[in-house]
Design a protein around this motif. Sequence first.
Motif, mmCIF file in Angstrom:
data_model
loop_
_atom_site.group_PDB
_atom_site.id
_atom_site.type_symbol
_atom_site.label_atom_id
_atom_site.label_comp_id
_atom_site.label_asym_id
_atom_site.label_seq_id
_atom_site.Cartn_x
_atom_site.Cartn_y
_atom_site.Cartn_z
ATOM 1 N N TRP A 137 0.809 -1.225 0.000
ATOM 2 C CA TRP A 137 0.000 0.000 0.000
ATOM 3 C C TRP A 137 0.839 1.271 0.000
ATOM 4 N N TYR A 143 -3.503 2.867 -4.685
ATOM 5 C CA TYR A 143 -4.309 3.015 -3.461
ATOM 6 C C TYR A 143 -4.210 4.440 -2.950
ATOM 7 N N THR A 144 -5.312 4.946 -2.410
ATOM 8 C CA THR A 144 -5.245 6.248 -1.742
ATOM 9 C C THR A 144 -4.383 6.076 -0.499
ATOM 10 N N GLN A 145 -3.615 7.096 -0.178
ATOM 11 C CA GLN A 145 -2.681 7.002 0.946
ATOM 12 C C GLN A 145 -3.352 7.452 2.243
ATOM 13 N N ASP A 146 -4.412 6.719 2.571
ATOM 14 C CA ASP A 146 -5.140 6.944 3.813
ATOM 15 C C ASP A 146 -5.638 5.596 4.319
ATOM 16 N N PHE A 147 -6.375 5.611 5.420
ATOM 17 C CA PHE A 147 -6.835 4.358 6.017
ATOM 18 C C PHE A 147 -7.727 3.582 5.050
#
Length: 197
Positions: A137, A143-147
């Motif tokens: 990740w 992927y977005t770089q958040d939860f």
Amino acid sequence: MSDLKFNPRTLILLLMILIITGFRLLVTFNSDALKFANFSSIGAVALFGGAYFKDNIKAFAFPLLSLFLSDFILATTIFKEYSNGFLYEGWYWTYLAFALMVLVGRLLLNKINAVSLLSSTLSIVFIHWVVTDFGVWFKNPSYTQDFAGFWLCLERAIPFEIRFLEGTIIYGAILFGAFEILKAKFPALKFQAQQAA
């Protein structure tokens, strides 16, 4: 030279690790390359090394060396397209997870029984899932770089982690069962304080 003593326990443990690691190569070479991805013996080897080698260096070095040797063979043969010339992209996350799995074997498997083996297996599968997929990740534009992006990465890994769990249970039963049987038949394989296996 006369102080050197042959330690059959260390030799048997190392041979068992090498043989079961060989199954990782055998299965991978004789199947669709990704069909058995993660159905491997490496989780069981990590637990086994952590549980039975009382010397910290051997406990970490032998399982990590077996992972490296099998990774190197796979990276230079059938997984060459995924290799970066040495191993594979993000290999250090796998090795970090593997070292943590050995640590679980050292901490949770002081006494070998079905409950401790199952709880340690579930623990290492969780470690493998979170640590290796963090590497997939992190800074990955897919992927977005958040939860939410990390969670999506974890969800996509579930089929691979199920195979990792299955492989760890099966190979773990073989490794731990075989060594416990050998210890019962050959008392020289039992750990004694004067021999640091």
